[in-house]
Design an enzyme around this catalytic site. Structure first.
Site, PDB file in Angstrom:
ATOM      1  N   CYS A   1       0.831  -1.199   0.000  1.00  0.00           N
ATOM      2  CA  CYS A   1       0.000   0.000   0.000  1.00  0.00           C
ATOM      3  C   CYS A   1       0.873   1.258   0.000  1.00  0.00           C
ATOM      4  O   CYS A   1       1.827   1.379   0.778  1.00  0.00           O
ATOM      5  CB  CYS A   1      -0.904  -0.001   1.237  1.00  0.00           C
TER       6      CYS A   1
ATOM      7  N   GLN B   1      -0.546  10.602  16.581  1.00  0.00           N
ATOM      8  CA  GLN B   1      -1.029  11.119  15.297  1.00  0.00           C
ATOM      9  C   GLN B   1      -0.336  10.364  14.171  1.00  0.00           C
ATOM     10  O   GLN B   1       0.880  10.182  14.184  1.00  0.00           O
ATOM     11  CB  GLN B   1      -0.738  12.612  15.184  1.00  0.00           C
TER      12      GLN B   1
ATOM     13  N   GLU C   1      -5.421  12.552  30.549  1.00  0.00           N
ATOM     14  CA  GLU C   1      -5.715  11.506  29.555  1.00  0.00           C
ATOM     15  C   GLU C   1      -6.185  10.250  30.273  1.00  0.00           C
ATOM     16  O   GLU C   1      -5.711   9.931  31.367  1.00  0.00           O
ATOM     17  CB  GLU C   1      -4.462  11.223  28.726  1.00  0.00           C
TER      18      GLU C   1
ATOM     19  N   ASN D   1      -8.366  18.259  22.650  1.00  0.00           N
ATOM     20  CA  ASN D   1      -8.239  17.442  21.442  1.00  0.00           C
ATOM     21  C   ASN D   1      -9.072  16.185  21.641  1.00  0.00           C
ATOM     22  O   ASN D   1      -8.540  15.092  21.825  1.00  0.00           O
ATOM     23  CB  ASN D   1      -6.773  17.095  21.199  1.00  0.00           C
TER      24      ASN D   1
ATOM     25  N   CYS E   1     -10.683  16.345  14.998  1.00  0.00           N
ATOM     26  CA  CYS E   1     -10.633  15.525  13.792  1.00  0.00           C
ATOM     27  C   CYS E   1     -12.015  15.372  13.168  1.00  0.00           C
ATOM     28  O   CYS E   1     -12.188  14.640  12.196  1.00  0.00           O
ATOM     29  CB  CYS E   1     -10.039  14.147  14.106  1.00  0.00           C
TER      30      CYS E   1
END
Length: 365
Positions: free
Chosen positions: A61, A185, A248, A295, A324
């Protein structure tokens, strides 16, 4: 104006100013390959499944750099050598569900075998030296256990198989330490631009904000901090007196962020394992930050965190929202009437798709 920029601006009409979009390469950009394993032990496929649940091979790919694609054929051979039985989704039998490969700019690799049970672990351990000899760039190997039949990429239990459990990945000005279950990311180039932009906007706040310009030390919270990309970039800025807290829910991500801060000597950065919404709402008013970076996952911030932000103590005057999912970002901006968008920027984090990352700066009205 690109189609993506036009769509984002239409979704976010309250953002008055847009910077030039941040872009990167449109091929060989993904630092992580999450390959579904199908076929048979003697003829495994690494890629995706078709509508019938059969494997479609993607070992060449063009989304992945050579460090990843060059490792996939040896990994396919390893499946055969270690007699790992690919999981048959329609039949619900077999052991090996996925192989995940993460790379850094040096071409070093982290490999994960996602298994239904521990049945294959003895054979993986037995033949692992051969794999490490065949692919000397591999630094970290682990097995993840995903016993349930579900559309998931990983389970809760991680079994380290090498002494090293972290892969250093430099994104922007900071080296993050990727762990098997930590967030990273996937576009290293564009992620670096995103982190650098947040750091620059925070530095601008210190120059423009009357309180901070008067000598006050910036206090910033990074909610949903992942492996600490935003928090570490802010902490690494020119003012070491900054107080930065990242929050987090992933223990792996928090451990990686703490290790990265320690390795970089960033004493002003602290990381907390907690739910971002619950943690923020539990803090006393005198601990409130000057600025908040968020985020969130694709679903957005949600009503409770938006409510806290809209009623935050007076000290909290600045908000940087990285998303996102522009649609959930738009909903959240409507749920923040006490905040005024200042500017935004699109980051082409996911080339060849309709998905984008969007960063918006807001200030209290």
């Amino acid at each position: 104006m690109t189609d993506a920029q036009a769509r984002v601006e239409a979704l976010l009409p309250s953002v008055p100013t847009w910077l030039v979009p941040a872009t990167g390469p449109e091929s060989r950009f993904r630092n992580r390959a999450k390959m579904v394993v199908a076929g048979t032990t003697d003829a495994p496929t690494l890629g995706i499944l078709d509508d019938a649940g059969r494997g479609v091979d993607l070992v060449r790919c063009g989304l992945y750099p050579a460090s990843v694609t060059d490792a996939l054929e040896p990994l396919r051979a390893f499946v055969t050598r270690a007699a790992l039985v690919p999981y048959d989704v329609p039949a619900r039998r077999g052991e090996l569900k996925h192989v995940h490969v993460t790379t850094n700019d040096a071409g070093e690799l982290m490999v994960r075998f996602v298994l239904r049970s521990t049945e294959s672990l003895p054979r993986i351990r037995k033949h692992l030296p051969h794999l490490l000899e065949a692919v000397p760039s591999i630094r970290v190997v682990s097995a993840n256990l995903l016993p349930q039949h579900a559309a998931l990429l990983e389970g809760d239990v991680e079994v380290p198989l090498t002494p090293a459990e972290r892969l250093p990945v430099r994104q922007g000005a900071v080296t993050l330490l990727a762990r098997p279950q930590g967030f990273l990311q996937t576009d290293t180039d564009v992620a670096g631009q995103l982190y650098t932009q947040v750091a620059a906007w925070v530095a601008g706040l210190e120059d423009d904000d009357e309180v901070l310009r008067g000598g006050g030390a910036l206090r910033l919270w990074d909610l949903y901090c992942g492996a600490g990309g935003f928090a570490l970039h802010v902490a690494a800025g020119p003012r070491p007196e900054r107080e930065v807290v990242g929050v987090e829910t992933s223990e792996q991500a928090v451990a990686a962020a703490r290790d990265a801060a320690r390795a970089a000597g960033l004493v002003g950065a602290r990381f907390v394992h907690a739910d971002a919404t619950a943690w923020a709402r539990e803090q006393p008013d005198d601990a409130a930050p000057d600025a908040v970076v968020v985020n969130p996952p694709r679903r957005g911030l949600g009503e409770r965190l938006c409510g806290w932000l809209d009623a935050a103590p007076p000290r909290t005057r600045h908000l940087l929202y990285s998303s996102c999912n522009p649609a959930s970002l738009a909903r959240d901006l409507e749920a923040l009437p006490g905040w005024e968008p200042v500017r935004g920027r699109l980051f082409a984090m996911f080339p060849q798709t309709t998905h984008v990352e969007v960063l918006v700066q807001l200030r209290r009205r």
